[in-house]
Design an enzyme around this catalytic site. Structure first.
Site, PDB file in Angstrom:
ATOM      1  N   ASN A 132       1.810   5.715   0.480  1.00 13.62           N
ATOM      2  CA  ASN A 132       1.560   5.190  -0.868  1.00 13.62           C
ATOM      3  C   ASN A 132       0.082   5.081  -1.240  1.00 13.62           C
ATOM      4  OD1 ASN A 132       0.973   3.021   0.728  1.00 13.62           O
ATOM      5  ND2 ASN A 132       2.397   1.596  -0.250  1.00 13.62           N
ATOM      6  N   HIS A 181      -4.190   0.796   0.319  1.00 13.58           N
ATOM      7  CA  HIS A 181      -3.854  -0.517   0.875  1.00 13.58           C
ATOM      8  C   HIS A 181      -4.823  -1.541   0.315  1.00 13.58           C
ATOM      9  CE1 HIS A 181      -3.161  -3.708   3.859  1.00 13.58           C
ATOM     10  NE2 HIS A 181      -4.478  -3.788   3.946  1.00 13.58           N
ATOM     11  N   LYS A 222      -5.678   5.778   1.963  1.00 12.05           N
ATOM     12  CA  LYS A 222      -4.915   6.138   3.158  1.00 12.05           C
ATOM     13  C   LYS A 222      -4.953   7.645   3.436  1.00 12.05           C
ATOM     14  CE  LYS A 222      -1.709   2.221   2.865  1.00 12.05           C
ATOM     15  NZ  LYS A 222      -0.273   1.836   2.769  1.00 12.05           N
ATOM     16  N   PHE A 273      10.218   0.041   9.509  1.00  8.27           N
ATOM     17  CA  PHE A 273       9.319   1.160   9.208  1.00  8.27           C
ATOM     18  C   PHE A 273       8.012   1.084   9.987  1.00  8.27           C
ATOM     19  CE2 PHE A 273       8.766  -2.151   5.966  1.00  8.27           C
ATOM     20  CZ  PHE A 273       7.405  -2.401   6.052  1.00  8.27           C
ATOM     21  N   ARG A 312      -0.974   3.678  -7.373  1.00  7.21           N
ATOM     22  CA  ARG A 312       0.228   4.135  -6.693  1.00  7.21           C
ATOM     23  C   ARG A 312       1.160   4.899  -7.625  1.00  7.21           C
ATOM     24  NH1 ARG A 312       0.620  -1.340  -3.151  1.00  7.21           N
ATOM     25  NH2 ARG A 312      -0.135  -0.537  -1.168  1.00  7.21           N
TER      26      ARG A 312
HETATM   27  P1  CMP Z   1       0.549  -1.537   2.553  1.00  4.71           P
HETATM   28  O1  CMP Z   1       0.343  -2.277   1.284  1.00  4.71           O
HETATM   29  O2  CMP Z   1      -0.604  -0.923   3.221  1.00  4.71           O
HETATM   30  O3  CMP Z   1       1.241  -2.550   3.571  1.00  4.71           O
HETATM   31  C1  CMP Z   1       2.296  -2.216   4.424  1.00  4.71           C
HETATM   32  C2  CMP Z   1       2.682  -0.779   4.333  1.00  4.71           C
HETATM   33  O4  CMP Z   1       3.944  -0.477   4.897  1.00  4.71           O
HETATM   34  C3  CMP Z   1       2.833  -0.374   2.873  1.00  4.71           C
HETATM   35  O5  CMP Z   1       1.602  -0.367   2.248  1.00  4.71           O
HETATM   36  C4  CMP Z   1       3.548   0.952   3.026  1.00  4.71           C
HETATM   37  O6  CMP Z   1       2.694   1.990   3.460  1.00  4.71           O
HETATM   38  C5  CMP Z   1       4.515   0.606   4.159  1.00  4.71           C
HETATM   39  N1  CMP Z   1       5.818   0.133   3.659  1.00  4.71           N
HETATM   40  C6  CMP Z   1       6.100  -1.017   3.010  1.00  4.71           C
HETATM   41  N2  CMP Z   1       7.411  -1.129   2.752  1.00  4.71           N
HETATM   42  C7  CMP Z   1       7.995  -0.015   3.257  1.00  4.71           C
HETATM   43  C8  CMP Z   1       9.336   0.463   3.324  1.00  4.71           C
HETATM   44  N3  CMP Z   1      10.355  -0.238   2.806  1.00  4.71           N
HETATM   45  N4  CMP Z   1       9.544   1.659   3.919  1.00  4.71           N
HETATM   46  C9  CMP Z   1       8.541   2.364   4.463  1.00  4.71           C
HETATM   47  N5  CMP Z   1       7.247   1.950   4.428  1.00  4.71           N
HETATM   48  C10 CMP Z   1       6.974   0.790   3.842  1.00  4.71           C
END
Ligand code: CMP
Length: 137
Positions: A118, A121, A10, A60, A108
């Site tokens: 994070n 993905h 990311k 979010f 992560r």
């Molecule tokens: P990803 O696995 O790419 O899938 C959805 C994304 O949303 C996740 O990684 C994070 O980047 C974001 N995400 C998931 N949960 C939360 C949360 N509680 N608050 C903010 N961002 C989130």
């Protein structure tokens, strides 16, 4: 299991110069990087919105689309036996605080800033992997 998945390094991880460290962890874990392309999931092309359609409506979501549009990501097709599950394990839980507790060697745990920013993905299943491949490449 499925032998391929889509992984994204990311914008935060790319901007912080983590690309090579993360790619090294990927290949050391036995994945083959079958394809890779640097892409910005821009908002105006609706790429990020499309990509995260399943999360539309979550509190979010706007933050997520902004974050994923802020700079280039590295989008990759990874192959390995049981790739979807194996890649999710190597990523670790979405929240780095949890990842540090449960899987300190995960990407992560080592590279994520917080639950939003994070670092990586991964597709959650074969259908998502296929859709992402068609969509991004
Ligand atoms: P990803 O696995 O790419 O899938 C959805 C994304 O949303 C996740 O990684 C994070 O980047 C974001 N995400 C998931 N949960 C939360 C949360 N509680 N608050 C903010 N961002 C989130």
């Amino acid at each position: 299991g499925v032998i391929y998945t889509v992984a994204i390094i990311k914008p935060d991880a790319v901007a912080n110069g983590r690309l090579e460290d993360i790619k090294q962890k990927i290949t050391e874990a036995g994945f083959h990087i079958a394809a890779e392309e640097e892409k910005t999931l821009t908002e105006d092309q609706e790429m990020a919105t499309q990509f995260y359609k399943d999360h539309e409506g979550k509190p979010f979501f706007d933050q997520l689309v902004n974050y994923m549009s802020e700079g280039p990501s590295m989008v990759m097709i990874l192959t390995k036996e049981n790739a979807v599950e194996e890649w999710r394990q190597l990523m670790g839980p979405a929240d780095p605080d949890i990842a540090k507790e449960s899987s300190p060697d995960s990407i992560r745990a080592q590279f994520a800033e917080d639950i939003l920013r994070n670092a990586v993905h991964g597709s959650s299943n074969k259908e998502h992997a296929l859709k992402s491949i068609e969509y991004v490449f």
